[in-house]
Enzyme design. Structure first.
Site, PDB file in Angstrom:
ATOM      1  CG  HIS A 350      33.255  21.213  43.367  1.00  0.00           C
ATOM      2  ND1 HIS A 350      33.891  21.227  42.143  1.00  0.00           N
ATOM      3  CD2 HIS A 350      33.467  22.420  43.912  1.00  0.00           C
ATOM      4  CE1 HIS A 350      34.452  22.407  41.951  1.00  0.00           C
ATOM      5  NE2 HIS A 350      34.211  23.154  43.010  1.00  0.00           N
ATOM      6  CB  ALA A 351      37.302  21.076  47.030  1.00  0.00           C
ATOM      7  CG  HIS A 380      40.703  27.361  46.702  1.00  0.00           C
ATOM      8  ND1 HIS A 380      40.694  28.469  45.883  1.00  0.00           N
ATOM      9  CD2 HIS A 380      39.397  27.132  47.004  1.00  0.00           C
ATOM     10  CE1 HIS A 380      39.459  28.883  45.700  1.00  0.00           C
ATOM     11  NE2 HIS A 380      38.647  28.091  46.369  1.00  0.00           N
ATOM     12  CD  GLU A 408      35.876  31.122  45.893  1.00  0.00           C
ATOM     13  OE1 GLU A 408      36.755  30.230  45.910  1.00  0.00           O
ATOM     14  OE2 GLU A 408      34.752  30.980  46.407  1.00  0.00           O
ATOM     15  CE1 TYR A 518      35.782  29.635  42.957  1.00  0.00           C
ATOM     16  CE2 TYR A 518      33.875  29.727  41.502  1.00  0.00           C
ATOM     17  CZ  TYR A 518      34.476  29.271  42.662  1.00  0.00           C
ATOM     18  OH  TYR A 518      33.777  28.469  43.529  1.00  0.00           O
TER      19      TYR A 518
HETATM   20  O1  X8Z Z   1      35.167  25.591  42.903  1.00  0.00           O
HETATM   21  C1  X8Z Z   1      36.303  25.899  43.208  1.00  0.00           C
HETATM   22  C2  X8Z Z   1      36.836  25.588  44.593  1.00  0.00           C
HETATM   23  C3  X8Z Z   1      35.784  25.677  45.631  1.00  0.00           C
HETATM   24  S1  X8Z Z   1      35.252  27.295  45.918  1.00  0.00           S
HETATM   25  C4  X8Z Z   1      37.423  24.197  44.608  1.00  0.00           C
HETATM   26  N1  X8Z Z   1      37.120  26.463  42.272  1.00  0.00           N
HETATM   27  C5  X8Z Z   1      36.674  26.745  40.919  1.00  0.00           C
HETATM   28  C6  X8Z Z   1      36.402  25.484  40.128  1.00  0.00           C
HETATM   29  O2  X8Z Z   1      36.786  24.395  40.572  1.00  0.00           O
HETATM   30  O3  X8Z Z   1      35.812  25.577  39.047  1.00  0.00           O
HETATM   31  C7  X8Z Z   1      38.485  26.904  42.505  1.00  0.00           C
HETATM   32  C8  X8Z Z   1      38.944  27.488  41.222  1.00  0.00           C
HETATM   33  C9  X8Z Z   1      37.782  27.525  40.277  1.00  0.00           C
HETATM   34 ZN    ZN Z   2      36.675  28.451  46.842  1.00  0.00          ZN
END
Ligand code: X8Z
Ligand code: ZN
Length: 610
Positions: A350-351, A380, A408, A518
């Protein structure tokens, strides 16, 4: 991430996470006991606390990085140990603030005290062994999620492989099998999760919070109950747009799959929406594309055709920030980041974005693939890193987003400027599509951004009920689906087993990353975009505006970023947008042409799902 930032899971757990190891009552420790009960004493206390946290966070951050990029028994053991140490320290320091009760603190100090007290994601109580138990649980949950696979047609598939099937298959039986298959990873997490909630609530109580939900909601410069009202207000602003989209997409899915698979009324079957969690629907764009509005290109296809590799995608992201006047990323970013999935070891895919030394050692950790979604994600993650660098001169407790939604929103705001004009400027497409294509472009963006809003509300509505004791362990899964259906209007493809733990199949639940951020980000990124386009003198429709190459807007934005968490978030918001309120009306304006189309298409339908 710095520990308190928690953009990554583990770190996230750390920073806000809490543990508390030893039985020492902070008020009795050498640290806490030697300070005068005066403003000067409080200031000295905070300075010492910040120095200790800075030092420990660097050490813990490096241990966490090691584990997230190479999950083994030993790296997990070390991460659990370091996590417990950090939680213990953070909780001791937070509890130590109690000795200054009754001292009339100036605003800046009161703010730091508040950050110290409420900024721990999972606090442990001070009793012996609690921090260790908590940290063992969170490290275990994290690894279980990261290393989860499902055997499909004789092959063990990872989450990325399973996700690809959900994105591309149009076979309802296959979609159901894979969707259910990924959810076999999480039932073993459920009881540990319940125990974790119990321990962290004890920790929250010790710090003076009624429960952990209140503690999480205390990080927005207003009382937690007011923040809940604020979230409701924002959701109410954007809900009608979601309902229009839901109605339209449901009818297209009904046309594609027939009444047996997707009825024309009621909720949508979750596995048909092109995403493992139904949180972003752009993978089904081809199924719902408005006729005669074809933008004429697909970013994934264009990236592949132009021979982009993951490194070039990141370089392209960096170049966007450079065009706004940001300094290039440091050499160490390129040496130390994990940009693709290593072949020979388990990692947390997970990024996330990290700041290892609270200054210059910034990195991303991704398993980047060459596609449009990861092109967005690169921006992002870089947004997190540029924010971290922008506020690096702030004091330790102010090295953070104005609120977590700001963190975010930075990179996503930049990515809203990835318009056809921009893609042409960087040579990814040859022709800017005509105005008729706007509907197609907007539909694609709405499938991402509008579909996401009720998902984000769902995750933390469910979690607040868990954390404040409303939902007991036995009801975790039923409550999850009640919340999913209420906000998103979706249902699982079949009955869920009684021991299921479907929330655990979403990274941020085992990873303990709060999710309200988010939702706030998806609201604020459009506010930033609108303000930026106004500053740029843009007069066309908002979705065609790109701030690429606009150093003046970049400088304004950087000024907000440099504030970090040193001021209440409305000050930061005002600095860039001129308003002190989060506001969904920029979203409404951005999507207005699409809304008109959806309403017209939905005529004669019974929208909604009750
Ligand atoms: O988790 C993230 C990022 C890392 S802060 C990749 N996001 C949420 C997800 O993947 O559920 C970005 C948008 C929503
Ligand atoms: Zn993020």
């Amino acid at each position: 991430m710095t520990l308190k930032l928690m953009t990554g899971a583990a770190i996230a757990a750390l920073m806000l996470a809490g543990c508390n190891a030893n039985a020492t009552n902070p008020a009795d420790t050498g640290v806490a006991a030697t300070y005068d009960k005066t403003v000067d004493g409080a200031r000295a206390y905070i300075e010492d606390a910040e120095a200790q946290l800075a030092e420990t966070s660097e050490y813990v951050g490096r241990v966490y990085w090691n584990q997230a990029t190479n999950i083994t028994f030993d790296t997990s053991w070390l991460a659990a140990k370091a996590g417990a140490e950090y939680t213990t320290l953070a909780v001791d320091l937070a509890n130590g603030t109690k000795q200054f009760e009754g001292v009339d603190l100036p605003d800046d100090l009161a703010r730091k005290f508040q950050i110290l007290r409420s900024g721990i994601v999972l606090p442990a109580p001070s009793k012996d062994g609690a921090a260790e138990e908590l940290s063992n649980i969170t490290t275990g949950l994290d690894s279980t999620y990261a290393t989860g696979t499902f055997n499909y047609k004789g092959e063990d598939l990872t989450l990325d492989q399973l996700s690809t099937i959900i994105e591309t298959s149009r076979d309802p039986a296959e979609l159901k099998a894979v969707w259910e298959g990924w959810r076999t990873v999480s039932p073993p997490m459920r009881d540990d999760y319940g125990r974790m909630v119990e321990i962290a609530n004890e920790g929250a109580n010790e710090l003076g919070f009624e429960n952990l939900a209140d503690m999480w909601l205390s990080n927005y410069d207003m009382p937690p109950e007011d923040m809940r009202v604020e979230v409701d207000r924002l959701w109410t602003q954007v809900e009608p747009l979601y309902e229009d989209l839901h109605c339209y997409v449901r009818s297209e899915l009904n046309a594609e799959y027939g009444d047996e698979v997707q009825p024309a009324n009621g909720p949508i079957r979750a596995d048909l929406l092109g995403n493992m969690w139904s949180q972003g629907w752009s993978a089904i764009y081809p199924l719902v594309a408005p006729p005669a509005a074809d933008p004429g290109y697909d970013v994934t296809e264009r990236l592949v055709a132009e021979g982009y590799d993951p490194l070039q995608m990141v370089k392209t992201g960096e170049q966007f920030f450079s065009s706004l006047g940001f300094e290039p990323l440091p050499e160490t970013f390129w040496e130390r980041s994990q940009i693709t999935r290593p072949r020979d070891r388990e990692v947390v895919c997970h990024a996330s974005a990290w700041d290892l030394d609270n200054a210059d050692d910034i990195r991303i950790k991704m398993c980047t693939e060459v596609n449009s979604e990861d092109f967005q994600t690169v921006h992002h993650e870089l947004g997190h890193n540029y924010y971290q660098r922008a506020y690096k001169e702030q004091d330790f407790l102010h090295k953070n987003g104005a609120n977590d939604g700001f963190h975010e929103a930075i990179g996503d705001f930049i990515a809203l400027s990835i318009t056809p004009e921009y893609l042409k400027a960087i040579g990814l497409i040859d022709e800017v599509p005509p105005a008729e294509a706007d509907l197609g472009l907007l539909m694609n963006t709405a499938l991402d951004k509008i579909a996401f809003l009720p998902f984000a509300v769902t995750v933390d509505s469910w979690r607040w009920d868990v954390l404040d004791g409303t939902t007991p362990v036995e009801r975790y899964n039923d409550a999850w689906w009640e919340t999913r259906t209420k906000y998103q209007g979706i249902v699982p493809p079949g009955a869920r087993p009684s021991d299921a733990f479907d929330p655990g199949a979403k990274y941020h639940i085992p990873g303990n990353t709060p999710y309200l951020r988010y939702f706030l980000s998806y609201v604020m990124q459009f506010q930033f975009h609108k303000a930026a386009c106004e500053q740029a003198g843009w007069e066309g429709p908002l979705h065609r505006c790109s701030i690429y190459d606009n150093a003046e807007v970049g400088a304004n934005f950087r000024a907000m970023m440099e504030l970090g968490a040193s001021k209440p978030w409305p000050d930061a918001l005002e600095a860039f947008t001129g308003t002190r309120q989060m506001d969904g009306s920029a979203i409404t304006e951005y999507f207005a042409p699409l809304t008109a189309y959806l309403k017209e298409q939905n005529q004669g339908q019974t929208c909604g799902w009750e």
